[in-house]
Design an enzyme around this catalytic site. Structure first.
Site, PDB file in Angstrom:
ATOM      1  N   LEU A  33      22.563 -17.852  -8.191  1.00  0.00           N
ATOM      2  CA  LEU A  33      22.572 -16.972  -9.361  1.00  0.00           C
ATOM      3  C   LEU A  33      23.865 -16.174  -9.477  1.00  0.00           C
ATOM      4  O   LEU A  33      24.441 -15.724  -8.493  1.00  0.00           O
ATOM      5  CB  LEU A  33      21.381 -16.017  -9.279  1.00  0.00           C
ATOM      6  CG  LEU A  33      20.012 -16.700  -9.187  1.00  0.00           C
ATOM      7  CD1 LEU A  33      18.905 -15.654  -9.098  1.00  0.00           C
ATOM      8  CD2 LEU A  33      19.771 -17.636 -10.371  1.00  0.00           C
ATOM      9  N   HIS A  34      24.310 -16.013 -10.714  1.00  0.00           N
ATOM     10  CA  HIS A  34      25.504 -15.207 -11.011  1.00  0.00           C
ATOM     11  C   HIS A  34      25.165 -14.294 -12.187  1.00  0.00           C
ATOM     12  O   HIS A  34      24.033 -14.319 -12.698  1.00  0.00           O
ATOM     13  CB  HIS A  34      26.697 -16.116 -11.296  1.00  0.00           C
ATOM     14  CG  HIS A  34      26.415 -17.185 -12.304  1.00  0.00           C
ATOM     15  ND1 HIS A  34      26.162 -16.904 -13.629  1.00  0.00           N
ATOM     16  CD2 HIS A  34      26.317 -18.530 -12.189  1.00  0.00           C
ATOM     17  CE1 HIS A  34      25.947 -18.029 -14.289  1.00  0.00           C
ATOM     18  NE2 HIS A  34      26.015 -19.041 -13.430  1.00  0.00           N
ATOM     19  N   HIS A  37      23.184 -15.768 -15.174  1.00  0.00           N
ATOM     20  CA  HIS A  37      21.728 -15.826 -15.007  1.00  0.00           C
ATOM     21  C   HIS A  37      21.129 -14.422 -15.122  1.00  0.00           C
ATOM     22  O   HIS A  37      20.082 -14.235 -15.742  1.00  0.00           O
ATOM     23  CB  HIS A  37      21.352 -16.338 -13.602  1.00  0.00           C
ATOM     24  CG  HIS A  37      21.771 -17.742 -13.313  1.00  0.00           C
ATOM     25  ND1 HIS A  37      22.766 -18.043 -12.421  1.00  0.00           N
ATOM     26  CD2 HIS A  37      21.305 -18.918 -13.787  1.00  0.00           C
ATOM     27  CE1 HIS A  37      22.893 -19.355 -12.344  1.00  0.00           C
ATOM     28  NE2 HIS A  37      22.035 -19.911 -13.162  1.00  0.00           N
ATOM     29  N   GLY A 149      20.912 -19.959 -21.314  1.00  0.00           N
ATOM     30  CA  GLY A 149      22.282 -19.549 -21.618  1.00  0.00           C
ATOM     31  C   GLY A 149      22.944 -20.530 -22.588  1.00  0.00           C
ATOM     32  O   GLY A 149      22.740 -21.744 -22.490  1.00  0.00           O
ATOM     33  N   GLN A 155      21.926 -28.241 -24.118  1.00  0.00           N
ATOM     34  CA  GLN A 155      20.627 -28.119 -23.446  1.00  0.00           C
ATOM     35  C   GLN A 155      19.663 -27.279 -24.293  1.00  0.00           C
ATOM     36  O   GLN A 155      18.478 -27.609 -24.421  1.00  0.00           O
ATOM     37  CB  GLN A 155      20.802 -27.498 -22.058  1.00  0.00           C
ATOM     38  CG  GLN A 155      19.487 -27.210 -21.355  1.00  0.00           C
ATOM     39  CD  GLN A 155      19.653 -26.868 -19.892  1.00  0.00           C
ATOM     40  OE1 GLN A 155      19.679 -27.753 -19.044  1.00  0.00           O
ATOM     41  NE2 GLN A 155      19.753 -25.586 -19.569  1.00  0.00           N
TER      42      GLN A 155
HETATM   43  O1  PAF Z   1      20.207 -24.979 -16.853  1.00  0.00           O
HETATM   44  C1  PAF Z   1      19.701 -25.198 -15.732  1.00  0.00           C
HETATM   45  O2  PAF Z   1      19.979 -24.506 -14.741  1.00  0.00           O
HETATM   46  C2  PAF Z   1      18.704 -26.346 -15.577  1.00  0.00           C
HETATM   47  O3  PAF Z   1      19.047 -27.416 -16.391  1.00  0.00           O
HETATM   48  C3  PAF Z   1      17.248 -25.919 -15.818  1.00  0.00           C
HETATM   49  C4  PAF Z   1      17.024 -25.456 -17.243  1.00  0.00           C
HETATM   50  C5  PAF Z   1      16.871 -24.789 -14.852  1.00  0.00           C
HETATM   51  C6  PAF Z   1      16.312 -27.093 -15.559  1.00  0.00           C
HETATM   52  O4  PAF Z   1      16.399 -27.536 -14.225  1.00  0.00           O
END
Ligand code: PAF
Length: 285
Positions: A33-34, A37, A149, A155
Protein backbone atom coordinates in the site's frame (compact mmCIF):
# COMPACT_ATOMS: atom_id res chain seq x y z
CA UNK A 1 -9.08 -3.88 13.11
CA UNK A 2 -10.19 -7.41 12.38
CA UNK A 3 -7.94 -9.56 10.18
CA UNK A 4 -9.96 -12.13 8.27
CA UNK A 5 -8.32 -15.00 6.35
CA UNK A 6 -11.16 -17.26 5.27
CA UNK A 7 -14.32 -16.96 3.16
CA UNK A 8 -16.27 -18.47 6.04
CA UNK A 9 -15.13 -15.83 8.54
CA UNK A 10 -15.70 -13.04 6.03
CA UNK A 11 -19.26 -14.28 5.46
CA UNK A 12 -19.88 -14.36 9.22
CA UNK A 13 -18.46 -10.85 9.63
CA UNK A 14 -20.72 -9.58 6.83
CA UNK A 15 -23.80 -11.17 8.43
CA UNK A 16 -22.99 -9.22 11.62
CA UNK A 17 -22.80 -5.96 9.66
CA UNK A 18 -26.18 -6.64 8.03
CA UNK A 19 -27.71 -7.05 11.50
CA UNK A 20 -26.29 -3.62 12.39
CA UNK A 21 -27.61 -2.14 9.11
CA UNK A 22 -24.16 -0.72 8.47
CA UNK A 23 -23.23 0.91 5.17
CA UNK A 24 -20.10 -0.79 3.87
CA UNK A 25 -17.26 0.72 1.85
CA UNK A 26 -14.80 -1.65 0.19
CA UNK A 27 -11.31 -1.06 -1.17
CA UNK A 28 -9.91 -4.07 -3.07
CA UNK A 29 -6.10 -4.03 -3.21
CA UNK A 30 -3.13 -6.26 -3.90
CA UNK A 31 -1.29 -4.78 -0.91
CA UNK A 32 2.09 -2.97 -1.01
CA UNK A 33 0.00 0.00 0.00
CA UNK A 34 1.02 3.57 -0.79
CA UNK A 35 -0.61 6.99 -0.53
CA UNK A 36 -2.69 6.27 -3.62
CA UNK A 37 -4.39 3.31 -1.91
CA UNK A 38 -4.62 5.24 1.33
CA UNK A 39 -6.52 8.07 -0.38
CA UNK A 40 -9.15 5.50 -1.46
CA UNK A 41 -9.23 4.11 2.08
CA UNK A 42 -9.63 7.60 3.55
CA UNK A 43 -12.56 8.33 1.25
CA UNK A 44 -14.18 4.97 2.06
CA UNK A 45 -13.80 5.57 5.81
CA UNK A 46 -15.36 9.02 5.49
CA UNK A 47 -18.35 7.86 3.40
CA UNK A 48 -19.35 4.59 5.10
CA UNK A 49 -20.08 3.27 8.57
CA UNK A 50 -17.73 0.32 8.01
CA UNK A 51 -14.72 -0.02 5.71
CA UNK A 52 -13.36 -3.36 4.54
CA UNK A 53 -10.07 -3.61 2.60
CA UNK A 54 -8.92 -6.74 0.81
CA UNK A 55 -5.23 -7.53 0.41
CA UNK A 56 -4.72 -10.30 -2.11
CA UNK A 57 -2.12 -10.59 -4.89
CA UNK A 58 -4.43 -12.20 -7.40
CA UNK A 59 -2.38 -14.79 -9.34
CA UNK A 60 -4.89 -15.21 -12.17
CA UNK A 61 -4.71 -11.58 -13.31
CA UNK A 62 -0.97 -11.79 -14.02
CA UNK A 63 -0.20 -13.00 -17.51
CA UNK A 64 3.51 -12.87 -16.66
CA UNK A 65 4.75 -15.27 -13.96
CA UNK A 66 7.81 -13.14 -13.23
CA UNK A 67 5.67 -10.03 -12.67
CA UNK A 68 3.52 -12.02 -10.20
CA UNK A 69 6.52 -13.37 -8.32
CA UNK A 70 8.22 -9.97 -8.13
CA UNK A 71 5.07 -8.12 -7.09
CA UNK A 72 5.95 -6.46 -3.75
CA UNK A 73 4.42 -8.02 -0.64
CA UNK A 74 4.44 -5.94 2.56
CA UNK A 75 1.59 -7.39 4.59
CA UNK A 76 2.73 -6.33 8.04
CA UNK A 77 3.23 -2.68 7.09
CA UNK A 78 -0.02 -2.73 5.12
CA UNK A 79 -2.00 -3.86 8.15
CA UNK A 80 -0.42 -1.15 10.32
CA UNK A 81 -1.35 1.55 7.81
CA UNK A 82 -4.91 0.25 7.49
CA UNK A 83 -5.44 0.04 11.25
CA UNK A 84 -4.16 3.59 11.68
CA UNK A 85 -6.52 4.82 8.93
CA UNK A 86 -9.58 3.51 10.80
CA UNK A 87 -10.30 0.45 8.66
CA UNK A 88 -12.66 -1.99 10.37
CA UNK A 89 -11.64 -5.22 8.70
CA UNK A 90 -9.01 -6.48 6.31
CA UNK A 91 -9.69 -9.58 4.25
CA UNK A 92 -6.39 -11.26 3.35
CA UNK A 93 -6.96 -14.80 2.11
CA UNK A 94 -4.44 -17.03 0.36
CA UNK A 95 -4.85 -18.33 -3.20
CA UNK A 96 -6.13 -21.77 -2.12
CA UNK A 97 -8.84 -20.10 -0.07
CA UNK A 98 -9.93 -17.90 -2.97
CA UNK A 99 -9.64 -20.54 -5.68
CA UNK A 100 -10.11 -23.97 -4.08
CA UNK A 101 -10.76 -25.44 -7.52
CA UNK A 102 -7.67 -23.87 -9.04
CA UNK A 103 -8.16 -22.47 -12.51
CA UNK A 104 -10.76 -24.99 -13.59
CA UNK A 105 -14.34 -24.23 -14.60
CA UNK A 106 -13.59 -20.58 -15.15
CA UNK A 107 -16.56 -18.62 -16.23
CA UNK A 108 -16.12 -16.16 -19.11
CA UNK A 109 -17.27 -12.71 -17.94
CA UNK A 110 -18.94 -10.27 -20.32
CA UNK A 111 -16.77 -7.18 -19.99
CA UNK A 112 -17.63 -5.37 -23.20
CA UNK A 113 -15.45 -3.73 -25.79
CA UNK A 114 -13.65 -1.70 -23.11
CA UNK A 115 -11.83 -4.89 -22.11
CA UNK A 116 -10.66 -5.71 -25.63
CA UNK A 117 -8.28 -2.77 -26.15
CA UNK A 118 -4.99 -1.67 -24.55
CA UNK A 119 -4.42 -3.83 -21.43
CA UNK A 120 -6.88 -6.34 -22.89
CA UNK A 121 -4.62 -6.79 -25.92
CA UNK A 122 -1.25 -6.60 -24.20
CA UNK A 123 -2.19 -8.68 -21.15
CA UNK A 124 -4.40 -11.51 -22.45
CA UNK A 125 -6.60 -12.92 -19.67
CA UNK A 126 -5.82 -10.02 -17.32
CA UNK A 127 -9.32 -8.56 -17.15
CA UNK A 128 -10.96 -11.99 -16.86
CA UNK A 129 -8.70 -12.54 -13.82
CA UNK A 130 -9.64 -9.15 -12.35
CA UNK A 131 -13.33 -9.85 -13.02
CA UNK A 132 -13.19 -13.25 -11.35
CA UNK A 133 -11.55 -12.00 -8.15
CA UNK A 134 -13.86 -8.98 -7.94
CA UNK A 135 -16.94 -11.10 -8.59
CA UNK A 136 -15.96 -13.30 -5.61
CA UNK A 137 -15.04 -10.32 -3.43
CA UNK A 138 -18.13 -8.25 -4.27
CA UNK A 139 -20.46 -11.17 -3.51
CA UNK A 140 -18.65 -11.88 -0.24
CA UNK A 141 -18.14 -8.36 1.11
CA UNK A 142 -21.41 -7.13 -0.45
CA UNK A 143 -20.36 -3.47 -0.21
CA UNK A 144 -22.54 -0.45 -0.91
CA UNK A 145 -19.57 1.33 -2.49
CA UNK A 146 -16.26 0.09 -3.89
CA UNK A 147 -13.32 2.43 -4.50
CA UNK A 148 -10.86 2.29 -7.40
CA UNK A 149 -8.01 4.56 -8.49
CA UNK A 150 -8.15 6.30 -11.87
CA UNK A 151 -4.52 5.40 -12.54
CA UNK A 152 -6.00 2.13 -13.79
CA UNK A 153 -8.39 4.07 -15.98
CA UNK A 154 -9.34 1.10 -18.14
CA UNK A 155 -9.86 -1.13 -15.10
CA UNK A 156 -12.51 1.27 -13.76
CA UNK A 157 -14.43 1.09 -17.07
CA UNK A 158 -14.17 -2.71 -17.15
CA UNK A 159 -15.28 -3.02 -13.51
CA UNK A 160 -18.36 -0.90 -14.28
CA UNK A 161 -19.16 -3.29 -17.14
CA UNK A 162 -18.68 -6.29 -14.83
CA UNK A 163 -21.05 -4.81 -12.26
CA UNK A 164 -23.67 -4.22 -14.95
CA UNK A 165 -23.36 -7.59 -16.67
CA UNK A 166 -23.42 -9.52 -13.36
CA UNK A 167 -26.23 -7.37 -11.94
CA UNK A 168 -24.15 -6.58 -8.83
CA UNK A 169 -25.50 -3.91 -6.48
CA UNK A 170 -22.44 -1.80 -5.75
CA UNK A 171 -21.59 1.80 -6.58
CA UNK A 172 -18.19 2.09 -8.22
CA UNK A 173 -16.39 5.20 -6.99
CA UNK A 174 -13.45 6.37 -9.11
CA UNK A 175 -10.82 8.40 -7.25
CA UNK A 176 -8.18 10.72 -8.76
CA UNK A 177 -4.58 9.59 -9.37
CA UNK A 178 -2.13 10.33 -6.56
CA UNK A 179 1.30 11.50 -7.69
CA UNK A 180 4.71 11.93 -6.08
CA UNK A 181 5.91 15.56 -5.91
CA UNK A 182 7.79 15.05 -9.20
CA UNK A 183 4.61 13.87 -10.93
CA UNK A 184 5.17 10.10 -11.03
CA UNK A 185 1.85 8.30 -10.51
CA UNK A 186 2.04 6.31 -7.27
CA UNK A 187 2.15 2.57 -7.88
CA UNK A 188 3.22 -0.47 -5.89
CA UNK A 189 5.57 -1.28 -8.77
CA UNK A 190 7.53 1.98 -8.22
CA UNK A 191 9.33 0.25 -5.34
CA UNK A 192 10.95 -2.05 -7.93
CA UNK A 193 12.62 0.84 -9.78
CA UNK A 194 16.37 1.31 -9.32
CA UNK A 195 17.56 4.77 -8.23
CA UNK A 196 18.44 5.61 -11.83
CA UNK A 197 15.10 4.36 -13.17
CA UNK A 198 13.21 6.26 -10.46
CA UNK A 199 14.96 9.46 -11.59
CA UNK A 200 13.78 8.90 -15.17
CA UNK A 201 10.24 7.80 -14.34
CA UNK A 202 8.72 11.32 -13.84
CA UNK A 203 9.43 11.92 -17.52
CA UNK A 204 6.26 9.91 -18.24
CA UNK A 205 3.92 12.42 -16.59
CA UNK A 206 5.98 15.45 -17.67
CA UNK A 207 5.65 14.30 -21.29
CA UNK A 208 1.92 13.64 -20.96
CA UNK A 209 1.44 17.10 -19.42
CA UNK A 210 3.44 18.74 -22.17
CA UNK A 211 1.37 16.83 -24.76
CA UNK A 212 -1.84 18.45 -23.47
CA UNK A 213 -0.41 21.86 -24.45
CA UNK A 214 0.90 20.43 -27.71
CA UNK A 215 -2.53 18.94 -28.55
CA UNK A 216 -4.09 22.42 -28.60
CA UNK A 217 -2.64 23.07 -32.07
CA UNK A 218 -1.76 19.57 -33.28
CA UNK A 219 -3.73 16.55 -34.47
CA UNK A 220 -4.43 13.43 -32.40
CA UNK A 221 -1.87 11.49 -34.46
CA UNK A 222 0.84 14.15 -34.05
CA UNK A 223 0.18 14.30 -30.29
CA UNK A 224 0.41 10.54 -30.08
CA UNK A 225 3.66 10.46 -32.04
CA UNK A 226 5.34 13.22 -30.04
CA UNK A 227 4.68 11.37 -26.75
CA UNK A 228 5.97 8.05 -28.05
CA UNK A 229 9.04 9.53 -29.73
CA UNK A 230 9.94 11.58 -26.66
CA UNK A 231 9.65 8.71 -24.19
CA UNK A 232 11.28 6.11 -26.44
CA UNK A 233 14.28 8.45 -26.65
CA UNK A 234 14.84 8.23 -22.86
CA UNK A 235 17.54 5.55 -22.33
CA UNK A 236 16.09 2.42 -20.70
CA UNK A 237 12.51 3.46 -21.40
CA UNK A 238 10.16 1.79 -23.89
CA UNK A 239 6.56 2.69 -24.59
CA UNK A 240 4.44 -0.45 -24.87
CA UNK A 241 1.39 1.45 -26.04
CA UNK A 242 -0.02 4.94 -25.96
CA UNK A 243 -3.62 5.34 -27.06
CA UNK A 244 -5.79 8.40 -27.21
CA UNK A 245 -9.34 7.20 -26.59
CA UNK A 246 -12.90 8.19 -25.82
CA UNK A 247 -12.99 8.02 -22.01
CA UNK A 248 -16.42 6.35 -21.94
CA UNK A 249 -16.00 3.64 -24.60
CA UNK A 250 -12.17 3.47 -24.68
CA UNK A 251 -12.42 3.38 -28.50
CA UNK A 252 -9.54 5.21 -30.19
CA UNK A 253 -10.33 8.73 -31.46
CA UNK A 254 -8.87 10.25 -34.62
CA UNK A 255 -10.10 13.84 -34.19
CA UNK A 256 -10.29 16.01 -31.09
CA UNK A 257 -13.93 16.92 -31.76
CA UNK A 258 -15.06 13.25 -31.77
CA UNK A 259 -15.81 13.25 -28.06
CA UNK A 260 -16.18 15.68 -25.15
CA UNK A 261 -14.09 13.39 -22.92
CA UNK A 262 -10.77 12.18 -24.29
CA UNK A 263 -8.00 10.46 -22.38
CA UNK A 264 -4.50 9.31 -23.32
CA UNK A 265 -3.55 5.98 -21.71
CA UNK A 266 0.07 4.90 -21.63
CA UNK A 267 2.13 1.90 -20.58
CA UNK A 268 5.87 2.24 -20.33
CA UNK A 269 8.60 -0.24 -19.48
CA UNK A 270 11.54 0.98 -17.45
CA UNK A 271 13.80 -2.06 -17.56
CA UNK A 272 11.37 -4.86 -16.66
CA UNK A 273 9.10 -2.65 -14.55
CA UNK A 274 5.80 -1.90 -16.24
CA UNK A 275 4.25 1.47 -15.34
CA UNK A 276 0.93 2.91 -16.44
CA UNK A 277 -0.48 6.43 -16.40
CA UNK A 278 -3.08 8.54 -18.17
CA UNK A 279 -4.05 12.13 -18.83
CA UNK A 280 -7.20 13.97 -19.97
CA UNK A 281 -7.16 16.01 -23.19
CA UNK A 282 -10.85 16.93 -23.10
CA UNK A 283 -13.13 16.92 -20.05
CA UNK A 284 -16.93 17.17 -20.10
CA UNK A 285 -16.92 19.45 -17.02
O1 PAF B 1 -6.11 -2.69 -9.02
C1 PAF B 1 -5.74 -3.69 -8.36
O2 PAF B 1 -4.94 -3.60 -7.42
C2 PAF B 1 -6.32 -5.06 -8.71
O3 PAF B 1 -6.51 -5.18 -10.08
C3 PAF B 1 -7.61 -5.39 -7.95
C4 PAF B 1 -8.73 -4.45 -8.30
C5 PAF B 1 -7.34 -5.33 -6.44
C6 PAF B 1 -8.07 -6.81 -8.29
O4 PAF B 1 -7.10 -7.76 -7.92
Amino acid sequence: MKIIRTLYDMTEYRVGLRERNASVGFVPTMGALHEGHMSLVKQAVSENMVTVVSVFVNPIQFNNKDDFEKYPRTEEEDFKLLAAAGVDAVFAPDAREMYPEGNQNQKEYKLGKAAEVMEGLYRPGHFQGVARVLDILFRLVDPHRAYFGEKDFQQVAVVRNLVESEGLKVDIVACPIKRASDGLALSSRNSRLSKEQREKAPEIYQTLKYSVEYSKDHSVQATHDTVVEHLDAVPGMRVEYFQIVDARTLAPVEEWDESDWIVGCITVYLGDVRLIDNISYRLPY
